[in-house]
Write an enzyme that holds these catalytic residues in place. Structure first.
Site, PDB file in Angstrom:
ATOM      1  N   LYS A   1      33.729  15.557  53.580  1.00  0.00           N
ATOM      2  CA  LYS A   1      33.552  16.958  53.184  1.00  0.00           C
ATOM      3  C   LYS A   1      33.699  17.224  51.702  1.00  0.00           C
ATOM      4  CE  LYS A   1      34.315  20.284  55.835  1.00  0.00           C
ATOM      5  NZ  LYS A   1      35.060  21.292  56.597  1.00  0.00           N
TER       6      LYS A   1
ATOM      7  N   ASN B   1      34.238  20.756  49.993  1.00  0.00           N
ATOM      8  CA  ASN B   1      34.363  22.176  50.304  1.00  0.00           C
ATOM      9  C   ASN B   1      34.220  23.049  49.052  1.00  0.00           C
ATOM     10  OD1 ASN B   1      34.817  21.571  52.997  1.00  0.00           O
ATOM     11  ND2 ASN B   1      37.038  21.436  52.710  1.00  0.00           N
TER      12      ASN B   1
ATOM     13  N   THR C   1      14.528  37.368  53.128  1.00  0.00           N
ATOM     14  CA  THR C   1      14.985  38.708  53.483  1.00  0.00           C
ATOM     15  C   THR C   1      15.539  38.546  54.895  1.00  0.00           C
ATOM     16  OG1 THR C   1      12.800  39.305  54.335  1.00  0.00           O
ATOM     17  CG2 THR C   1      13.247  39.927  52.061  1.00  0.00           C
ATOM     18  N   HIS C   2      16.597  39.240  55.191  1.00  0.00           N
ATOM     19  CA  HIS C   2      17.304  39.069  56.479  1.00  0.00           C
ATOM     20  C   HIS C   2      17.772  37.620  56.647  1.00  0.00           C
ATOM     21  CE1 HIS C   2      15.275  42.909  57.571  1.00  0.00           C
ATOM     22  NE2 HIS C   2      14.253  42.342  56.954  1.00  0.00           N
TER      23      HIS C   2
ATOM     24  N   GLU D   1      34.714  30.323  48.078  1.00  0.00           N
ATOM     25  CA  GLU D   1      35.338  31.059  49.182  1.00  0.00           C
ATOM     26  C   GLU D   1      36.431  31.993  48.666  1.00  0.00           C
ATOM     27  OE1 GLU D   1      35.843  28.261  52.795  1.00  0.00           O
ATOM     28  OE2 GLU D   1      35.487  26.977  51.070  1.00  0.00           O
TER      29      GLU D   1
ATOM     30  N   SER E   1      38.613  17.205  52.030  1.00  0.00           N
ATOM     31  CA  SER E   1      39.406  17.516  53.209  1.00  0.00           C
ATOM     32  C   SER E   1      40.415  16.401  53.413  1.00  0.00           C
ATOM     33  CB  SER E   1      38.493  17.631  54.427  1.00  0.00           C
ATOM     34  OG  SER E   1      39.226  17.387  55.604  1.00  0.00           O
TER      35      SER E   1
ATOM     36  N   GLN F   1      53.391  55.861  38.312  1.00  0.00           N
ATOM     37  CA  GLN F   1      53.934  54.540  37.963  1.00  0.00           C
ATOM     38  C   GLN F   1      53.318  53.462  38.862  1.00  0.00           C
ATOM     39  OE1 GLN F   1      58.128  54.014  36.643  1.00  0.00           O
ATOM     40  NE2 GLN F   1      58.403  53.093  38.648  1.00  0.00           N
TER      41      GLN F   1
HETATM   42  N1  ARG Z   1      57.677  54.044  33.937  1.00  0.00           N
HETATM   43  C1  ARG Z   1      56.985  55.283  33.899  1.00  0.00           C
HETATM   44  C2  ARG Z   1      55.553  55.107  34.411  1.00  0.00           C
HETATM   45  O1  ARG Z   1      55.095  54.036  34.465  1.00  0.00           O
HETATM   46  C3  ARG Z   1      56.946  55.823  32.522  1.00  0.00           C
HETATM   47  C4  ARG Z   1      56.800  57.302  32.438  1.00  0.00           C
HETATM   48  C5  ARG Z   1      58.008  57.955  32.953  1.00  0.00           C
HETATM   49  N2  ARG Z   1      57.979  59.363  32.737  1.00  0.00           N
HETATM   50  C6  ARG Z   1      58.826  60.175  33.342  1.00  0.00           C
HETATM   51  N3  ARG Z   1      58.677  61.443  33.098  1.00  0.00           N
HETATM   52  N4  ARG Z   1      59.722  59.751  34.194  1.00  0.00           N
HETATM   53  O2  ARG Z   1      54.891  56.055  34.760  1.00  0.00           O
END
Ligand code: ARG
Length: 467
Positions: free
Chosen positions: A290, A292, A162-163, A297, A284, A329
């Site tokens: 080494k 790694n 712990t810690h 990571e 390395s 979108q």
């Molecule tokens: N490419 C658009 C998106 O990913 C699709 C829907 C577009 N709809 C619209 N009313 N322009 O959201």
């Protein structure tokens, strides 16, 4: 920046005299990333066309043309011969435009009773659902490699921290099982998210539903959803499924990152607890000694991307009025990037843990350092000499101070030393001062004793078997 006028868009060209400015096209187009949704888009369109014919909205003849065309497009995309166009903005319009080239006017009937708003909601939901199911399977494999390590090392003693200070001896198997619990919760979060997103958006249309006599139950079933969504406005404006995926991935990433950090620490020469296989170590270019733990990571670091993706999408969504806005979108790249990261992280961790070897001597030696069995001495005084725990704690403190002064471990103090500290301490005390006995004694449910670890391993194997 130069502006170039393009020919008017073929999908909504009716109302526009000229095409978009080049910059407009650049900001508007999503095809560079949403082409990843091609399989889901085509599957959705196939189901939609079948339903339109079933409900007599289109003819069986048109449905057959559409179906044939869509299947051709699917093979073109898979063969790498399909030409994606940024002018056609997104995957939906790319597919539809190609369909028109292939089958002529019948293509124009596919978009009846549908909008890109429900179409994209469908495609993306299908994609996220598949990704969650893949992750569920990948996490199951990860849990299995932990179970193997836990079984192998049910009685291997290591220091519990712990810690990051030595606290009490634990078993390495128990430590592995802690991760089984964590990734088990991650797995259930993925499954849980699938349950909630398992509703089909198709048929919500632009936002209000449609006057065509569509059968949303049919498409929902055909696409493997439990049922259709219940509110068309919510359907096109909802991205909870993406947010839930990202948050489940972020929690899982956090678990992976904590383990990655432990692996980094364990594989230092100073700790020397663990050794990664050659296949998961890097050398390395300048220091030949080494080994790694680069994969660990990078797992630790990639967690940042997932957290970033989650914040990005929460921020995109937070001020949006109902229903669809183009802002949405921006949901895809974040999710795709996080999905790629978490998939790779789980796979790399599975590989690392499967072949990781641990040094029992180094762990045992460290387990005994730092007076790790002091609590066992105090517990012994309570149990065997009937002392209140607080008093036992005090007496133990004096024993630790004496051992520290002499630079020895607790069990190196002589019976007379112990007698001088408190006459109630007999030679029987030595049995609890060894790290192995200390670990063995912690048999409470969920405790570190080898017998309990083995029991938990059996429990999890059964749980995995039952699905
Ligand atoms: N490419 C658009 C998106 O990913 C699709 C829907 C577009 N709809 C619209 N009313 N322009 O959201």
């Amino acid at each position: 920046m130069t502006s170039v006028k393009k020919a008017s868009n073929q999908m909504w060209g009716g109302r526009f005299a000229s095409g978009p400015d080049a910059v407009m096209e650049a900001i508007n187009a999503s095809i560079s990333f949403d082409k990843r949704l091609y399989a889901q888009d085509i599957r959705g369109s196939l189901a939609h066309a079948a339903m339109l014919a079933q409900t007599d909205i289109i003819t069986a003849e048109d449905r057959d043309k559409i179906t044939h065309g869509l299947n051709t497009i699917l093979s073109e995309i898979e063969a790498g011969t399909f030409e994606f166009s940024a002018q056609l903005e997104d995957i939906h319009m790319n597919v539809e435009a190609r369909l028109a080239e292939l089958i002529g006017p019948a293509a124009g009937r596919l978009h009846t009773a549908r909008s890109r708003n429900d179409q994209v909601a469908l495609d993306f939901r299908l994609w996220v659902k598949e990704t969650l199911l893949d992750l569920d399977a990948a996490l199951t494999r990860l849990i299995e490699v932990f179970l193997d390590q836990a079984q192998r090392h049910a009685a291997t003693v290591m220091p519990g921290f712990t810690h990051l200070q030595t606290a009490q001896p634990v078993t390495f198997g128990h430590h592995m099982m802690a991760y089984v619990e964590m990734f088990g919760r991650d797995r259930s979060r993925m499954r849980d998210a699938v349950q909630r997103l398992d509703e089909c958006p198709l048929g919500a249309a632009a936002l209000a539903g449609t006057g065509f006599p569509i059968d949303r139950h049919q498409t929902a079933e055909a696409l493997g959803f439990r049922e259709p969504t219940r509110n068309s406005i919510d359907t096109v404006s909802d991205r909870d499924f993406a947010l839930e995926f990202l948050s489940a991935a972020a929690v899982c990433g956090t678990h992976l990152s904590r383990l990655a950090e432990e692996i980094v620490i364990w594989s230092t020469p100073q700790f020397g607890f663990a050794r990664l296989s050659d296949s998961f170590s890097t050398g390395s270019s300048i220091m030949p000694q080494k080994r790694n733990p680069d994969a660990a990571e990078l797992i630790r670091a990639k967690t940042g991307r997932i957290n970033g993706a989650m914040i990005a999408l929460l921020t995109v969504m937070k001020g949006l009025p109902l229903a669809y806005s183009k802002d949405m979108q921006e949901d895809k790249e974040a999710v795709f990037d996080a999905a790629d990261a978490i998939g790779l992280m789980v796979a790399a961790m599975t590989g690392m843990i499967a072949n990781m070897t641990v040094s029992k001597p180094a762990m045992r030696k460290a387990a005994g350092a730092g007076f790790s069995t002091a609590t066992d001495l105090a517990d012994w005084l309570v149990r065997e000499a009937g002392l209140p725990f607080r008093e036992a704690h005090h007496i133990t403190g004096r024993a630790v101070a004496l051992a520290e002064e002499r630079g020895v471990r607790l069990e190196r103090l002589s019976p007379d030393d112990f007698k001088a500290i408190n006459p109630a301490i007999t030679e029987a005390v030595y049995s609890v001062l060894s790290v192995a006995n200390s670990a063995k004694s912690r048999t409470s449910f969920g405790g570190t004793a080898p017998a309990e670890v083995r029991r938990q391993v059996r429990f999890w194997r059964k749980r995995l078997k039952s699905g």
